[in-house]
Design an enzyme around this catalytic site. Sequence first.
Site, PDB file in Angstrom:
ATOM      1  CG  HIS A 180      -1.990   1.059   1.406  1.00 40.85           C
ATOM      2  ND1 HIS A 180      -2.805   1.211   0.135  1.00 40.85           N
ATOM      3  CD2 HIS A 180      -2.146   2.017   1.927  1.00 40.85           C
ATOM      4  CE1 HIS A 180      -3.820   2.008   0.146  1.00 40.85           C
ATOM      5  NE2 HIS A 180      -3.297   2.796   1.311  1.00 40.85           N
ATOM      6  CD  GLU A 200      -5.254   5.195   2.803  1.00 38.57           C
ATOM      7  OE1 GLU A 200      -5.343   4.925   1.536  1.00 38.57           O
ATOM      8  OE2 GLU A 200      -4.260   4.707   3.333  1.00 38.57           O
ATOM      9  CB  CYS A 244      -3.041   2.443  -3.283  1.00 45.79           C
ATOM     10  SG  CYS A 244      -1.590   1.155  -3.145  1.00 45.79           S
TER      11      CYS A 244
END
Length: 373
Positions: A180, A200, A244
């Site tokens: 991530h 995020e 991501c």
Amino acid sequence: MCDSIRVQFRSIQKMVVKMKKFFRSLGVGGSSSSRFQHHIPEADSAPSSKASTPPASPPPDSPPSNSAFSALPTRPRKKAEALSDAVESRGHLAPPSLVSYANATLDQLRRNEPISESLRLMDIENLPHLVRSYDNRLNNLNLRSFDTPGQFLHDLSRWHKTGLPLRAVVRLDEDPRRWHRVAFDVRNHESGHTTIIALEPASAYNPDHMPGFVKMRENLTSQFGRKISFAVIEAEALKSIGGCVIFSLDYALAAYQERSTFDQWHKDLRKKGNIKGMTPESQHLNELGVYLLKGTRLLPANFYKHAHSRRTIDELEADQPGASGTDVRSGRAAVYKESLSRRLEEFQVQRDKTYSMSIEASRARKIRHALES
């Protein structure tokens, strides 16, 4: 004979006069008439000197092309075709890994399928190429990518001394099984204080993500002591596994685009320990030094242009009324206004679920920029 000709000529003149009167009665002809004047299309007309904003919407979509990407909606299809053209014209000048990445992206778009694990790995491998292409083009962007939190912390010490801003895409966890990435927007203040706003794209509450934020905060405190402030803004725009890397790259660039807003947030964070006086989403995390905020409450609409879900846009609209109608067009070539709602419609695909593939088109565009830089 001559008299006969003159009579006929007068008769014709009278007939012409009557015909002119008849056509005027219909609104045809004459200096004041405009019904049958030649029409110049707007696109061919000289632009108005007063024009400051683009038209509200583009003309109707063209019918599906016969290209290899005809399964895609018009907007993403054009981005796929542009990438394909760039591979053909510039591929021989680019690093082999970037060309392979471009071809894998084109193959995924051609099949109109969800992102594969192999393509996500290629996102990671080629991220430095994408970062470099933007950092070379945008003044004072200072964009970097880091494969581990440790690398980021090590380099942060150097940036801390320069007083310059830093934007980064950072892997959140040292665990090699966790890939991530998030975006960090950093300011190094004259007082010696450093403020970091982590962006995020998915949910920070995810059990695979939050431990990384807590550990990052602990390491920052160990390295900088009290001269560090750390905030996390969770956008929850990313709803799928993977993606991501490109999302975080896009968020680092969006933070640069909205840098005047972020400058103020960093000042608030340094002076007051909060942003816009907003209370944290979790008091427990706040006690651990992680000041967590909900993105739909404060992030500009631009951060949601690649949102997968209509529900996310609805939440943004509920928290920031009018946000879904905000013009989020980007690039110098942008001609028409583009609201979040319209973009969601134009990039919508039906696969295993119905969602926006905007971030996939953004991947294609970013790779094309890297090929052309």
